[in-house]
Structure formats: structure tokens, C-alpha cells
Write an enzyme that holds these catalytic residues in place. Structure first.
Site, short mmCIF file in Angstrom:
data_model
loop_
_atom_site.label_atom_id
_atom_site.label_comp_id
_atom_site.label_asym_id
_atom_site.label_seq_id
_atom_site.Cartn_x
_atom_site.Cartn_y
_atom_site.Cartn_z
N LEU A 281 43.37 48.60 43.65
CA LEU A 281 43.09 47.41 44.45
C LEU A 281 42.57 47.74 45.84
O LEU A 281 43.02 48.69 46.47
CB LEU A 281 44.36 46.56 44.56
CG LEU A 281 44.96 46.12 43.22
CD1 LEU A 281 46.20 45.27 43.46
CD2 LEU A 281 43.95 45.37 42.36
N HIS A 282 41.64 46.92 46.29
CA HIS A 282 41.12 47.01 47.66
C HIS A 282 41.12 45.61 48.25
O HIS A 282 41.52 44.64 47.57
CB HIS A 282 39.73 47.66 47.66
CG HIS A 282 38.77 47.03 46.68
ND1 HIS A 282 38.29 45.75 46.85
CD2 HIS A 282 38.25 47.48 45.51
CE1 HIS A 282 37.48 45.45 45.86
NE2 HIS A 282 37.45 46.48 45.01
N HIS B 210 39.99 42.58 46.20
CA HIS B 210 40.99 41.99 45.29
C HIS B 210 42.00 41.15 46.07
O HIS B 210 42.43 40.09 45.62
CB HIS B 210 41.77 43.08 44.56
CG HIS B 210 40.95 43.95 43.64
ND1 HIS B 210 40.68 45.26 43.93
CD2 HIS B 210 40.36 43.69 42.46
CE1 HIS B 210 39.97 45.79 42.94
NE2 HIS B 210 39.76 44.86 42.05
N GLN C 231 36.17 46.91 27.22
CA GLN C 231 34.96 46.61 28.00
C GLN C 231 34.24 47.86 28.49
O GLN C 231 33.27 47.76 29.22
CB GLN C 231 35.28 45.67 29.16
CG GLN C 231 36.12 46.27 30.27
CD GLN C 231 36.57 45.22 31.28
OE1 GLN C 231 37.46 44.42 31.01
NE2 GLN C 231 35.95 45.21 32.44
N ASP D 16 30.97 40.77 40.89
CA ASP D 16 30.65 40.83 39.46
C ASP D 16 30.06 39.47 39.08
O ASP D 16 30.68 38.67 38.38
CB ASP D 16 31.91 41.13 38.66
CG ASP D 16 32.44 42.52 38.95
OD1 ASP D 16 31.78 43.49 38.57
OD2 ASP D 16 33.50 42.63 39.59
N GLN E 113 29.61 38.60 35.39
CA GLN E 113 30.93 38.40 34.79
C GLN E 113 31.47 37.00 35.12
O GLN E 113 32.01 36.30 34.25
CB GLN E 113 31.89 39.47 35.30
CG GLN E 113 33.35 39.20 34.96
CD GLN E 113 34.25 40.35 35.34
OE1 GLN E 113 34.30 41.34 34.63
NE2 GLN E 113 34.99 40.24 36.42
N VAL F 174 33.47 41.03 49.24
CA VAL F 174 34.02 41.58 50.50
C VAL F 174 33.35 42.93 50.72
O VAL F 174 33.21 43.73 49.79
CB VAL F 174 35.56 41.72 50.41
CG1 VAL F 174 36.12 42.32 51.70
CG2 VAL F 174 36.19 40.36 50.13
N MET G 109 32.73 46.28 48.57
CA MET G 109 33.95 46.99 48.16
C MET G 109 34.02 47.06 46.64
O MET G 109 33.72 46.08 45.95
CB MET G 109 35.18 46.27 48.71
CG MET G 109 35.33 46.48 50.18
SD MET G 109 36.97 45.97 50.74
CE MET G 109 36.75 46.19 52.49
N SER H 192 36.27 49.45 43.39
CA SER H 192 37.19 50.55 43.06
C SER H 192 36.41 51.82 42.80
O SER H 192 36.89 52.93 43.01
CB SER H 192 38.02 50.19 41.83
OG SER H 192 38.67 48.96 42.04
O1 PAF Z 1 36.56 42.53 37.03
C1 PAF Z 1 37.45 43.22 36.47
O2 PAF Z 1 38.21 43.95 37.09
C2 PAF Z 1 37.60 43.15 34.96
O3 PAF Z 1 36.36 43.02 34.33
C3 PAF Z 1 38.56 42.03 34.49
C4 PAF Z 1 38.04 40.66 34.85
C5 PAF Z 1 39.93 42.25 35.11
C6 PAF Z 1 38.72 42.09 32.97
O4 PAF Z 1 39.23 43.30 32.56
#
Ligand code: PAF
Length: 289
Positions: A33-34, A37, A61, A150, A153, A176, A184, A186
Site C-alpha cells: 500500500l501507498h 490506496h 489476473q 487503473d 479497470q 495520487v 504512485m 506499488s
Molecule cells: O487494482 C488492483 O489492485 C487489483 O486489480 C484489484 C482491483 C484489487 C483486483 O485484484
């Protein structure tokens, strides 16, 4: 702050919370986490009574050649960051519980998954759709918060939620950035000290794109400018795409100049794949000049 690993316990806990009339806010993550998040957690905290953060590096994924094995995992460090931001529960299931051997159901969102990252990471969004749907079913949130970094997504999850009538509100929060403009991520942790300054070329190029768009430059000129700006800093460019910010479809050649447009980029430095985007005509430029 509770840490729950067991799916049935998590489902029961959330059912009890909902029974008491409380709203659950949910932030799905893969950990490492940063601040990006943590801003999502702040938003869930603001709008809901109880905040659940999932930390699960979802194997479905990742492609076979991708970074599933080396993806950073540190539950204790993540918990230390979440507690002061007011998260109530971390949900940290095991992969074998999430995907028992007889699990054969997948979810495929068409059309908006075809371009951008979908074209370069086959099956990636099927895995995202599958895990997010499972997490929604386990947790039953009222609101789920995702980052706009994302961007594709986020659109996939909005589509999935609408199409499957999932009773959850999807909130997208701004990207961010580090003080110099780098989005930012990970995966920034993979960058060596030499590579880190090179990564900034994306934020600079997206900032230039805002200036070009305000001057009504041809869309092809904007794409070409970004291509030229990235070519020296990055080893490979997966894509630079200018598209409709809702459908993610490219603009037809004969369309009017758009009032807003997504520009999304994915590029690699060494083994590190970085993505970034901005919506021209809507977002602030990544770097304030
Ligand atoms: O964005 C992410 O970190 C991932 O794609 C998620 C949404 C947690 C699904 O694994």
C-alpha cells in the site's frame, strides 16, 4: 482493526454489520500500500460506517510471464498504514480458498477490455472481473472505491456492476502522484535509482498533452508528441492511446474535436511496466508548471 483470513467468517461478519443497518465501504487492493490506496480508504471512511480493505494478490489476473511471484507482499507493513486511516477490517484470504480446484466460473467483459491493457495482457480483465465479483459477494459493500490510475479497470468494473445488477456504488478517485508528478504505484518499488527519473517522462508527456489539447492540436499530433517524448526514456512502449473516455473506443477519423478525451499510456523500463493516464478537458495536468 481486525484481520480476517477466512471467507465464511468474513461473509458472516459483513452480514452482521449490514443487519445492524451499517453501510460497508470497500477498498480492494493487492497490498504493497501507498498513499494512493490510503486516499481510497479515506473516501470509504468518509461515506460509510465500516471500512473493509482486501489485500489479496490475485493469481488469475497475472499472465504466465508477469510479476505474480515477485509482487511485493508485506501484510504487517500494510496493516500499520491502514490502522491510522481508520480501516476496520483487512480481508486477506488465501489463493487456495478463493480458487478451490473445482472453481471453473469466469467473467468476460467484452468491448472495453479489447484495447489498451486488455490488448497487451490477455485474460487480465477476466481475472479482475472474477476476483472483484467474488469479493463483492463476500463483503456485500454499499460502496467500493477504486483509483483512476487503473482507468480501464475502473470502467470494466463499472460496466460489470451495471450489467450484472450488482448492488454496489462504484467510486473512482483521482490518481495520487509523487511531488514530481510520477503516478504512485506499488510497481514503482521495482525501479532502480537510475530508472526512477526516466519514469517521469510519462507525467511530463501527459502534461504536454493537456497544453496541446487546449490549443486544439490534432489528436494524432498529441499521440506523436507523447511517442517522441517516451521513446528515449522507456525501453518498450506497449501503447499510447487517445480514446473516448467512457467507451474507450478510438475517435472515428471524421468526428468533431472532442470536449474530453482519455490519453492512456503503458510503457516498460527494464522489467517494470508502468501505466498512467489523464482525461484531457477534465483532469488537472499531472505536473503543475
Ligand atoms: O487494482 C488492483 O489492485 C487489483 O486489480 C484489484 C482491483 C484489487 C483486483 O485484484
Amino acid at each position: 482493526m481486525k484481520i480476517i483470513h477466512d471467507i465464511t467468517e468474513m461473509q458472516q461478519f459483513c452480514a452482521d454489520v449490514r443487519q445492524r443497518g451499517k453501510k460497508i465501504g470497500f477498498v480492494p487492493t493487492m497490498g504493497a500500500l501507498h498513499e494512493g490506496h490510503l486516499k481510497l480508504v479515506d473516501e470509504a471512511r468518509r461515506c460509510c460506517d465500516l471500512v473493509v480493505v482486501s489485500i489479496f494478490v490475485n493469481p488469475t489476473q497475472f499472465g504466465p510471464q508477469e510479476d505474480f511471484e515477485k509482487y511485493p507482499r508485506n501484510l504487517d507493513a500494510d496493516a500499520e498504514k491502514l490502522a491510522p486511516r481508520g480501516a476496520d477490517v483487512i480481508f486477506n484470504p488465501s489463493a487456495s480458498d478463493m480458487y478451490p480446484k473445482n472453481c471453473v466460473t469466469t467473467i468476460h467483459v467484452v468491448s472495453i477490455t479489447e484495447g489498451l491493457c486488455g490488448a497487451h495482457r490477455p485474460g487480465h480483465f477476466d481475472g479482475v472481473a472474477q476476483v472483484v465479483t467474488k469479493l463483492f459477494n463476500i463483503i456485500g459493500p454499499c460502496t467500493a472505491v477504486f483509483g483512476r490510475k487503473d482507468y480501464q479497470q475502473l470502467q470494466v468494473i463499472k460496466r460489470l456492476t451495471t450489467d450484472l445488477n450488482l448492488p454496489v456504488k462504484i467510486v473512482g478517485m483521482p490518481t495520487v502522484r509523487e511531488p514530481d508528478g510520477l503516478a504512485m504505484s506499488s510497481r514503482n518499488a521495482y525501479l532502480s535509482p537510475d530508472e526512477r527519473p526516466r519514469a517521469l517522462a510519462i507525467a511530463r508527456a501527459l502534461t504536454d498533452a493537456h497544453a496541446l489539447f487546449s490549443n486544439s492540436a490534432e489528436l494524432a499530433t498529441i499521440e506523436n508528441h507523447i511517442q517522441k517524448a517516451l521513446i528515449h526514456s522507456f525501453d518498450t512502449i506497449d501503447y499510447i492511446t487517445l480514446a473516448d473516455a467512457d467507451s474507450l473506443a478510438p475517435f472515428p477519423a471524421d468526428s468533431d474535436y472532442p470536449s474530453r478525451a482519455l490519453i492512456a499510456v503503458a510503457a516498460r523500463i527494464g522489467g517494470t511496466r508502468l501505466i498512467d493516464n489523464t482525461v484531457l478537458g477534465e483532469d488537472a495536468p499531472p505536473i503543475q508548471r
